[in-house]
Every structure is written in C-alpha cells, then in structure tokens.
Write a protein that holds these residues in place. Structure first.
Motif, PDB file in Angstrom:
ATOM      1  N   GLU A  52      51.958  52.175  42.657  1.00 26.94           N
ATOM      2  CA  GLU A  52      50.659  51.534  42.701  1.00 26.94           C
ATOM      3  C   GLU A  52      50.156  51.438  44.138  1.00 26.94           C
ATOM      4  O   GLU A  52      50.936  51.419  45.088  1.00 26.94           O
ATOM      5  N   THR A  68      34.675  44.404  50.384  1.00 28.61           N
ATOM      6  CA  THR A  68      34.142  43.447  49.450  1.00 28.61           C
ATOM      7  C   THR A  68      33.392  42.369  50.206  1.00 28.61           C
ATOM      8  O   THR A  68      33.663  42.132  51.381  1.00 28.61           O
ATOM      9  N   SER A  97      33.634  39.342  49.435  1.00 27.33           N
ATOM     10  CA  SER A  97      34.346  38.129  49.035  1.00 27.33           C
ATOM     11  C   SER A  97      34.236  36.993  50.043  1.00 27.33           C
ATOM     12  O   SER A  97      34.596  37.163  51.202  1.00 27.33           O
ATOM     13  N   THR A 145      44.673  42.436  46.317  1.00 25.48           N
ATOM     14  CA  THR A 145      44.798  43.317  45.163  1.00 25.48           C
ATOM     15  C   THR A 145      43.588  44.244  45.107  1.00 25.48           C
ATOM     16  O   THR A 145      42.506  43.919  45.601  1.00 25.48           O
ATOM     17  N   THR A 146      43.774  45.390  44.476  1.00 26.01           N
ATOM     18  CA  THR A 146      42.702  46.384  44.432  1.00 26.01           C
ATOM     19  C   THR A 146      41.469  45.873  43.697  1.00 26.01           C
ATOM     20  O   THR A 146      40.351  46.253  44.017  1.00 26.01           O
ATOM     21  N   THR A 147      41.673  44.973  42.734  1.00 24.99           N
ATOM     22  CA  THR A 147      40.538  44.467  41.960  1.00 24.99           C
ATOM     23  C   THR A 147      39.623  43.587  42.783  1.00 24.99           C
ATOM     24  O   THR A 147      38.510  43.276  42.360  1.00 24.99           O
ATOM     25  N   GLY A 148      40.069  43.175  43.948  1.00 28.08           N
ATOM     26  CA  GLY A 148      39.240  42.323  44.785  1.00 28.08           C
ATOM     27  C   GLY A 148      38.211  43.067  45.609  1.00 28.08           C
ATOM     28  O   GLY A 148      37.413  42.429  46.308  1.00 28.08           O
ATOM     29  N   TYR A 149      38.190  44.389  45.525  1.00 27.03           N
ATOM     30  CA  TYR A 149      37.311  45.197  46.365  1.00 27.03           C
ATOM     31  C   TYR A 149      36.328  46.000  45.531  1.00 27.03           C
ATOM     32  O   TYR A 149      36.618  46.416  44.423  1.00 27.03           O
ATOM     33  N   ILE A 150      35.160  46.223  46.108  1.00 26.20           N
ATOM     34  CA  ILE A 150      34.077  46.883  45.386  1.00 26.20           C
ATOM     35  C   ILE A 150      33.986  48.366  45.721  1.00 26.20           C
ATOM     36  O   ILE A 150      33.895  49.214  44.836  1.00 26.20           O
ATOM     37  N   TRP A 153      35.343  51.843  47.883  1.00 31.67           N
ATOM     38  CA  TRP A 153      36.554  52.476  48.368  1.00 31.67           C
ATOM     39  C   TRP A 153      36.242  53.785  49.066  1.00 31.67           C
ATOM     40  O   TRP A 153      35.272  54.476  48.734  1.00 31.67           O
TER      41      TRP A 153
END
Length: 125
Positions: free
Chosen positions: A44, A99, A101, A108-113, A115
């Motif tokens: 991952e 992000t 944020s 974690t990867t889900t925290g970013y918009i 790439w």
C-alpha cells in the motif's frame, strides 16, 4: 485540469541524497497541506512526510525522521522533500498530494484530494 508534478527522482547509492519537488500545474495551491507518500510493488501507499503550508507544521513517518526534511518555498506553491542518508529500503515511487484540510496533516491517502503521477527513487546498496 488540476495536476501535481513531481520531479527530482533518480538512482543514488546508499548514503546519498536526493531532493524531490512538487508543484501544481494548471492551478496554484497556496496553503493547505502537501503530503508525500511512497509505494513499492505489492504494498500500500504509505505516508512519508507532510507540511501544513499555512503554519509550517511538519510530520514524518518514523523511518525517515532525522533523514528527510519537507519544506515549501516562500510563495507556498512548490514543496520539497530533501532526502539524506538514503537507504535501499527507501526505494519506491514517491507521490505528492494536496488537501485543504484544516485539521492537521493527514497520514492516509484518503485525506488528500489531488495527486501527482509519481517519481521513481532507487537507492542501490
């Protein structure tokens, strides 16, 4: 089209250094959080380092603390990660991500918009 563009990857011997850069293309992100992740085949994508460009707060994964330094330019557009004392286990494709944020630095990867496409870093022993 929003894009992040990484550069600076390459082949280096163990103990050497590289500096990765990440800059937006098509749109300028000022502020927010820029993170760096890396990924090797079959594994991952893992968090490496992040910086809150509004206040300069940084975060690192334990394995790179003391060896990697993340920073942003004064315009808070381009983000860098200086990688020193590189080890073969640092070999990976490195990705930057952004992000807006307001809640710290996501790890974690889900925290970013957004790439980047990634840049290969290979450390030979």
């Amino acid at each position: 089209q929003v894009q992040l563009v990484e550069s600076g990857g390459g082949l280096v011997q163990a103990g050497g250094s590289l500096r990765l850069s990440c800059a937006p293309s098509g749109r300028t992100f000022r502020g927010g959080v820029m993170g760096w992740f890396r990924q090797t085949p079959g594994k991952e994508r893992e968090f490496v380092a992040g910086i809150n460009r509004a206040d300069g707060t940084t975060s690192y994964t334990n394995s790179v603390k003391g060896r990697f330094t993340i920073s942003s330019d004064s315009a808070k557009i381009t983000t860098y990660v200086q990688m020193d004392s590189l080890k073969p286990e640092d070999t990976a494709v490195y990705y930057c991500a952004w992000t807006a944020s307001p809640l710290g630095i996501p790890t974690t990867t889900t925290g970013y918009i957004y790439w980047g496409q990634g840049t290969q870093v290979t450390v030979s022993s």
